[in-house]
Scaffold this motif. Structure first.
Motif, PDB file in Angstrom:
ATOM      1  N   LEU A 269      12.564  13.343   0.718  1.00 51.79           N
ATOM      2  CA  LEU A 269      11.590  12.333   0.273  1.00 51.79           C
ATOM      3  C   LEU A 269      11.019  11.530   1.429  1.00 51.79           C
ATOM      4  N   THR A 270      11.856  11.208   2.400  1.00 48.42           N
ATOM      5  CA  THR A 270      11.345  10.407   3.518  1.00 48.42           C
ATOM      6  C   THR A 270      10.279  11.211   4.282  1.00 48.42           C
ATOM      7  N   LYS A 271      10.474  12.540   4.347  1.00 44.18           N
ATOM      8  CA  LYS A 271       9.452  13.399   4.992  1.00 44.18           C
ATOM      9  C   LYS A 271       8.154  13.368   4.184  1.00 44.18           C
ATOM     10  N   ARG A 272       8.310  13.547   2.866  1.00 38.01           N
ATOM     11  CA  ARG A 272       7.104  13.604   2.019  1.00 38.01           C
ATOM     12  C   ARG A 272       6.390  12.255   1.996  1.00 38.01           C
ATOM     13  N   HIS A 273       7.171  11.177   2.005  1.00 38.61           N
ATOM     14  CA  HIS A 273       6.542   9.856   1.995  1.00 38.61           C
ATOM     15  C   HIS A 273       5.755   9.632   3.287  1.00 38.61           C
ATOM     16  N   GLN A 274       6.360  10.031   4.417  1.00 36.06           N
ATOM     17  CA  GLN A 274       5.672   9.870   5.705  1.00 36.06           C
ATOM     18  C   GLN A 274       4.366  10.676   5.709  1.00 36.06           C
ATOM     19  N   ALA A 275       4.427  11.888   5.154  1.00 32.92           N
ATOM     20  CA  ALA A 275       3.210  12.724   5.102  1.00 32.92           C
ATOM     21  C   ALA A 275       2.144  12.038   4.248  1.00 32.92           C
ATOM     22  N   TRP A 276       2.577  11.369   3.199  1.00 35.79           N
ATOM     23  CA  TRP A 276       1.637  10.642   2.328  1.00 35.79           C
ATOM     24  C   TRP A 276       1.010   9.459   3.079  1.00 35.79           C
ATOM     25  N   ILE A 277       1.836   8.768   3.857  1.00 41.24           N
ATOM     26  CA  ILE A 277       1.327   7.626   4.631  1.00 41.24           C
ATOM     27  C   ILE A 277       0.272   8.095   5.636  1.00 41.24           C
ATOM     28  N   GLU A 278       0.566   9.237   6.273  1.00 39.05           N
ATOM     29  CA  GLU A 278      -0.342   9.720   7.328  1.00 39.05           C
ATOM     30  C   GLU A 278      -1.487  10.576   6.772  1.00 39.05           C
TER      31      GLU A 278
ATOM     32  N   GLY B 137       0.825  -1.211   0.000  1.00 41.30           N
ATOM     33  CA  GLY B 137       0.000   0.000   0.000  1.00 41.30           C
ATOM     34  C   GLY B 137       0.852   1.250   0.000  1.00 41.30           C
ATOM     35  N   ARG B 138       0.580   2.159   0.937  1.00 41.54           N
ATOM     36  CA  ARG B 138       1.290   3.440   0.965  1.00 41.54           C
ATOM     37  C   ARG B 138       2.707   3.334   1.512  1.00 41.54           C
ATOM     38  N   SER B 139       3.062   2.173   2.068  1.00 38.52           N
ATOM     39  CA  SER B 139       4.401   2.055   2.668  1.00 38.52           C
ATOM     40  C   SER B 139       5.506   1.887   1.640  1.00 38.52           C
ATOM     41  N   VAL B 140       5.134   1.851   0.351  1.00 39.55           N
ATOM     42  CA  VAL B 140       6.179   1.667  -0.655  1.00 39.55           C
ATOM     43  C   VAL B 140       6.461   2.973  -1.398  1.00 39.55           C
ATOM     44  N   LEU B 141       7.756   3.222  -1.594  1.00 37.22           N
ATOM     45  CA  LEU B 141       8.197   4.410  -2.329  1.00 37.22           C
ATOM     46  C   LEU B 141       8.937   3.919  -3.576  1.00 37.22           C
ATOM     47  N   TYR B 142       8.615   4.514  -4.701  1.00 30.74           N
ATOM     48  CA  TYR B 142       9.323   4.190  -5.945  1.00 30.74           C
ATOM     49  C   TYR B 142      10.261   5.340  -6.271  1.00 30.74           C
ATOM     50  N   TYR B 143      11.525   5.027  -6.484  1.00 32.15           N
ATOM     51  CA  TYR B 143      12.542   6.044  -6.759  1.00 32.15           C
ATOM     52  C   TYR B 143      13.190   5.653  -8.080  1.00 32.15           C
ATOM     53  N   LEU B 144      12.619   6.204  -9.165  1.00 27.71           N
ATOM     54  CA  LEU B 144      12.939   5.687 -10.498  1.00 27.71           C
ATOM     55  C   LEU B 144      14.054   6.518 -11.134  1.00 27.71           C
ATOM     56  N   ALA B 145      15.294   6.192 -10.742  1.00 29.88           N
ATOM     57  CA  ALA B 145      16.442   7.000 -11.175  1.00 29.88           C
ATOM     58  C   ALA B 145      17.172   6.391 -12.378  1.00 29.88           C
ATOM     59  N   ALA B 146      16.754   5.214 -12.832  1.00 31.71           N
ATOM     60  CA  ALA B 146      17.445   4.605 -13.975  1.00 31.71           C
ATOM     61  C   ALA B 146      17.252   5.473 -15.214  1.00 31.71           C
ATOM     62  N   ALA B 147      18.231   5.471 -16.089  1.00 33.64           N
ATOM     63  CA  ALA B 147      18.134   6.212 -17.354  1.00 33.64           C
ATOM     64  C   ALA B 147      17.605   5.228 -18.397  1.00 33.64           C
ATOM     65  N   VAL B 148      16.302   5.314 -18.639  1.00 35.58           N
ATOM     66  CA  VAL B 148      15.632   4.302 -19.468  1.00 35.58           C
ATOM     67  C   VAL B 148      15.494   4.827 -20.895  1.00 35.58           C
ATOM     68  N   SER B 149      15.880   3.991 -21.836  1.00 38.43           N
ATOM     69  CA  SER B 149      15.797   4.401 -23.235  1.00 38.43           C
ATOM     70  C   SER B 149      14.349   4.746 -23.603  1.00 38.43           C
ATOM     71  N   ASP B 150      14.187   5.766 -24.444  1.00 38.33           N
ATOM     72  CA  ASP B 150      12.842   6.121 -24.921  1.00 38.33           C
ATOM     73  C   ASP B 150      12.465   5.322 -26.161  1.00 38.33           C
ATOM     74  N   PHE B 151      13.462   4.660 -26.771  1.00 39.94           N
ATOM     75  CA  PHE B 151      13.201   3.937 -28.021  1.00 39.94           C
ATOM     76  C   PHE B 151      13.746   2.521 -27.928  1.00 39.94           C
ATOM     77  N   PHE B 152      13.122   1.615 -28.643  1.00 44.91           N
ATOM     78  CA  PHE B 152      13.617   0.232 -28.664  1.00 44.91           C
ATOM     79  C   PHE B 152      13.325  -0.377 -30.027  1.00 44.91           C
ATOM     80  N   LEU B 153      13.967  -1.499 -30.278  1.00 44.12           N
ATOM     81  CA  LEU B 153      13.731  -2.220 -31.521  1.00 44.12           C
ATOM     82  C   LEU B 153      12.970  -3.498 -31.161  1.00 44.12           C
TER      83      LEU B 153
END
Ligand code: PAZ
Length: 335
Positions: free
Chosen positions: A322-331, A181-197
């Protein structure tokens, strides 16, 4: 021209591209990690890190790649662990990892910190290996944190190489994490290609030269943030990154991503200033209603030091915020 909306294109992507052969095994590992953390009532962060390749042949000889070394992800993972999070670190194989990143073979080779000393007791005994005095305290700090994380089982690692592996893993991992539920945080820092074959358009064997120039038409990688937020893990706190090289585009593009996907936060960074400056672009809430877009710059000066007198890393401040904002989201209120 017909354009697919993001859900359709994600669906058609997963309907036509093959999952990596280790997916089931990887997900079984994630499931038991999540189960353990849930029992311990811990918050979990998924950190994605490093670049993705785009193979040009089925028997891969050539591929496209990008610059990312995985510094942002590996560094942030350490600060999340320090903040008490359990971390799933999903990274490009051979990119930087938490703790070992301090002794990367190219920038800080660990062999340079070791000394060979003759064994003083018995001349016939093998020599001792010691750590150079000036490096001892730093290494002790890193090693102590690393051993403690290992012992407490707070870090689970997954690897990908190409963009297809990344997409399949992200979908499956976020579906597993949705039970938190709300206890999970996603931190999507990978550089993901916009194009693929797509595999249907790939040559089976090495592309042959001798026919003049090579023209390749690539498809767009589906925008999977939308189904991730709407379907796979609707309660998670989602932070995506936006990289630009034209400073004038950074805020508008980050803002557009926030509005398009409706998640919690976009962290914008400029390629050349990313270690000293990022911008947080988020919806500001009043009660349950989203009010306006907030733009907050976070900067550190080049000579800033942390509490231990070491050079400050911007990820320390990013994670603290982020940990502050995530906690605020949980509460916060449930809509
Ligand atoms: O891996 P690194 O520390 O060299 O770079 C980090 C980064 C710039 C890849 C990351 O902060 C980021 O912006 N990731 C998202 C890139 C994008 O797809 O826009």
């Amino acid at each position: 021209m017909t354009t697919l909306d993001s859900d359709e294109s994600a669906e058609s992507y997963f309907g036509t591209q093959l999952p990596p052969p280790t997916l089931d095994q990887d997900i079984a590992g994630v499931r038991s990690f999540v189960h353990r953390q849930r029992g311990l009532n811990r918050k979990v962060v998924l950190v994605t890190s490093g670049g993705t390749t785009v193979p040009l042949e089925l028997n891969v000889v050539r591929f496209l790649d990008n610059f990312s070394a995985g510094t942002r992800g590996a560094t942030s993972a350490e600060y999340f662990l320090k903040a008490g999070y359990a971390v799933i670190f999903m990274h490009r194989q051979f990119s930087l990892q938490p703790f070992s990143r301090h002794y990367s073979h190219s920038t800080n080779p660990f062999l340079d910190f070791l000394e060979i000393e003759p064994n003083p007791d018995k001349s016939s005994a093998p020599p001792n290996i010691t750590v150079t005095r000036s490096e001892r305290d730093g290494l002790l700090d890193v090693l102590t944190a690393y051993k403690s994380v290992q012992q407490s089982g707070l870090l689970h690692t997954l690897t990908f190489v190409n963009v297809n592996e990344y997409l399949w893993l992200l979908r499956a991992v976020s579906q597993e994490l949705s039970v938190l539920g709300r206890s999970v945080l996603y931190y999507l820092a990978a550089a993901v290609s916009d194009f693929f074959l797509p595999r249907q358009k790939m040559s089976e064997h090495k592309i042959q030269s001798g026919k003049g120039s090579l023209l390749i038409e690539m498809d767009q990688v589906p925008k999977i943030l939308k189904p991730m937020i709407d379907e796979w893990s609707p309660d998670g706190f989602v932070v995506s990154f936006k990289l630009e090289t034209d400073p004038a585009l950074l805020v508008p593009k980050s803002r557009a991503a926030l509005e398009r996907y409706g998640h919690h936060l976009v962290i914008g960074n400029d390629l050349h200033r990313r270690k000293h400056e990022v911008v947080f672009v988020s919806r500001e809430h009043q009660g349950t209603a989203a009010r306006d877009v907030g733009i907050n710059w976070l900067r550190i000066s080049g000579d800033a030091v942390n509490a231990r007198g070491h050079p400050k890393e911007i990820e320390e401040d990013i994670v603290a915020e982020l940990t502050k904002r995530h906690q605020a989201w949980i509460e916060g209120p449930r809509s």
